[in-house]
Design a protein around this motif. Structure first.
Motif, short mmCIF file in Angstrom:
data_model
loop_
_atom_site.label_atom_id
_atom_site.label_comp_id
_atom_site.label_asym_id
_atom_site.label_seq_id
_atom_site.Cartn_x
_atom_site.Cartn_y
_atom_site.Cartn_z
N ARG A 96 -6.31 2.33 2.71
CA ARG A 96 -5.11 2.43 3.56
C ARG A 96 -4.96 3.82 4.20
O ARG A 96 -4.27 3.97 5.21
CB ARG A 96 -3.88 2.12 2.69
CG ARG A 96 -2.61 1.84 3.45
CD ARG A 96 -1.64 1.08 2.55
NE ARG A 96 -1.13 1.89 1.45
CZ ARG A 96 -0.11 2.74 1.54
NH1 ARG A 96 0.50 2.93 2.67
NH2 ARG A 96 0.31 3.40 0.47
N PHE A 97 -5.59 4.83 3.59
CA PHE A 97 -5.41 6.20 4.07
C PHE A 97 -6.63 6.74 4.81
O PHE A 97 -6.70 7.93 5.10
CB PHE A 97 -5.04 7.12 2.89
CG PHE A 97 -3.62 6.96 2.45
CD1 PHE A 97 -2.62 7.77 2.96
CD2 PHE A 97 -3.28 5.96 1.56
CE1 PHE A 97 -1.30 7.60 2.59
CE2 PHE A 97 -1.95 5.78 1.17
CZ PHE A 97 -0.96 6.61 1.69
N ARG A 98 -7.60 5.87 5.10
CA ARG A 98 -8.81 6.35 5.79
C ARG A 98 -8.55 6.60 7.27
O ARG A 98 -7.54 6.14 7.82
CB ARG A 98 -9.95 5.33 5.62
CG ARG A 98 -10.46 5.33 4.19
CD ARG A 98 -11.62 4.38 3.97
NE ARG A 98 -11.83 4.24 2.52
CZ ARG A 98 -12.51 3.26 1.94
NH1 ARG A 98 -13.10 2.34 2.68
NH2 ARG A 98 -12.62 3.23 0.63
N SER A 99 -9.48 7.32 7.90
CA SER A 99 -9.44 7.63 9.35
C SER A 99 -8.21 8.44 9.74
O SER A 99 -7.69 8.29 10.84
CB SER A 99 -9.51 6.34 10.18
OG SER A 99 -10.78 5.75 9.98
N GLN A 100 -7.74 9.26 8.82
CA GLN A 100 -6.61 10.15 9.12
C GLN A 100 -6.98 11.61 8.86
O GLN A 100 -6.12 12.47 8.78
CB GLN A 100 -5.39 9.76 8.27
CG GLN A 100 -4.91 8.35 8.56
CD GLN A 100 -3.80 7.90 7.63
OE1 GLN A 100 -3.17 8.71 6.95
NE2 GLN A 100 -3.55 6.61 7.59
N GLY A 101 -8.27 11.84 8.61
CA GLY A 101 -8.72 13.22 8.42
C GLY A 101 -8.73 13.70 6.97
O GLY A 101 -9.08 14.84 6.71
N LEU A 102 -8.37 12.81 6.01
CA LEU A 102 -8.31 13.27 4.62
C LEU A 102 -9.70 13.51 4.04
O LEU A 102 -9.90 14.46 3.28
CB LEU A 102 -7.55 12.26 3.75
CG LEU A 102 -6.08 12.12 4.08
CD1 LEU A 102 -5.43 11.08 3.18
CD2 LEU A 102 -5.36 13.46 3.92
N GLY A 103 -10.67 12.67 4.43
CA GLY A 103 -12.05 12.88 3.96
C GLY A 103 -12.53 14.26 4.38
O GLY A 103 -13.07 15.02 3.57
N ALA A 104 -12.29 14.62 5.64
CA ALA A 104 -12.72 15.93 6.14
C ALA A 104 -12.02 17.06 5.39
O ALA A 104 -12.63 18.07 5.03
CB ALA A 104 -12.44 16.02 7.63
N LYS A 105 -10.73 16.87 5.11
CA LYS A 105 -9.98 17.92 4.39
C LYS A 105 -10.50 18.10 2.96
O LYS A 105 -10.61 19.21 2.46
CB LYS A 105 -8.49 17.57 4.32
CG LYS A 105 -7.73 17.94 5.56
CD LYS A 105 -6.23 17.79 5.31
CE LYS A 105 -5.47 18.02 6.60
NZ LYS A 105 -4.08 17.59 6.52
#
Ligand SMILES: CC(C)(COP(=O)(O)OP(=O)(O)OC[C@H]1O[C@@H](n2cnc3c(N)ncnc32)[C@H](O)[C@@H]1OP(=O)(O)O)[C@@H](O)C(=O)NCCC(=O)NCCS
Length: 165
Positions: A96-105
């Motif tokens: 639900r939280f993907r594609s919002q930049g969290l992986g990159a952070k």
């Protein structure tokens, strides 16, 4: 979603263990449990992405090879956790939280922390067909070093990525 709502921070094991486990498959739950003594000894660190305090993603890095982490036999895997090297064992953001930049952070946070701990290289394995992960790591400056069929995942072709810190 505002930055105040999702924060990338080091794990607070006591507070985060149970909510983090609700995101993880059985194998990763077991790996998290095994990581606790390594965390306490400074041989490993974990960052979480937390929404209003509750983990929605994590990244785990091993700094020093330990026999108590239930690793499958793998000389390369051991080398990735020795000397100048550290190993990003897993990074996951709940769907639900993907594609919002969290992986990159999360990746940036663990790179900074590995550098602070004196490491020069970060390594990881990811599946040959995990295109989303490849794009993300490459955008973050990781290099596809080689592809292997590791003994610990029979029949699976995996990419080895490296980031020079
Ligand atoms: C790989 C994974 C961790 C990426 O996490 P993520 O939070 O979705 O990563 P990001 O949001 O930083 O980047 C992913 C995409 O979102 C896009 N994005 C980033 N910020 C964005 C924003 N604010 N708005 C819209 N899209 C955004 C990026 O462009 C990127 O797209 P692309 O890769 O198609 O070019 C996640 O997909 C996952 O958990 N996968 C399952 C586990 C896994 O495969 N782990 C990696 C192997 S160990």
């Amino acid at each position: 979603m505002s930055d105040e709502e999702v924060q990338v921070r080091p794990i607070d094991f006591v507070r985060d263990e149970q909510p983090l486990k609700t995101l993880l498959n059985d194998r990763d739950k077991m790996r998290l449990e095994h990581a606790e003594p390594a965390l306490n000894d400074g041989d490993c660190f974990i960052y979480v992405a937390a929404e209003r305090g509750v983990p929605v993603g994590w990244a785990i890095v091993h700094l020093n090879y330990r026999d108590d982490q239930d690793w499958e036999p793998d000389e390369d895997g051991r080398a990735y956790q020795s000397g100048d090297n550290a190993y990003l064992e897993n990074i996951e953001v709940t769907a639900r939280f993907r594609s919002q930049g969290l992986g990159a952070k999360l990746i940036t946070a663990v790179e900074d922390e590995a550098r602070r701990r004196g490491k020069r290289n970060l390594w990881l394995h990811t599946s040959e067909n995990n295109f989303k992960a490849h794009q993300l790591f490459e955008r973050q400056g990781w290099q596809h070093e080689t592809s292997v069929y590791p003994a610990w995942k029979p029949g699976a072709r995996m990419r080895v990525y490296k980031k020079t810190l």
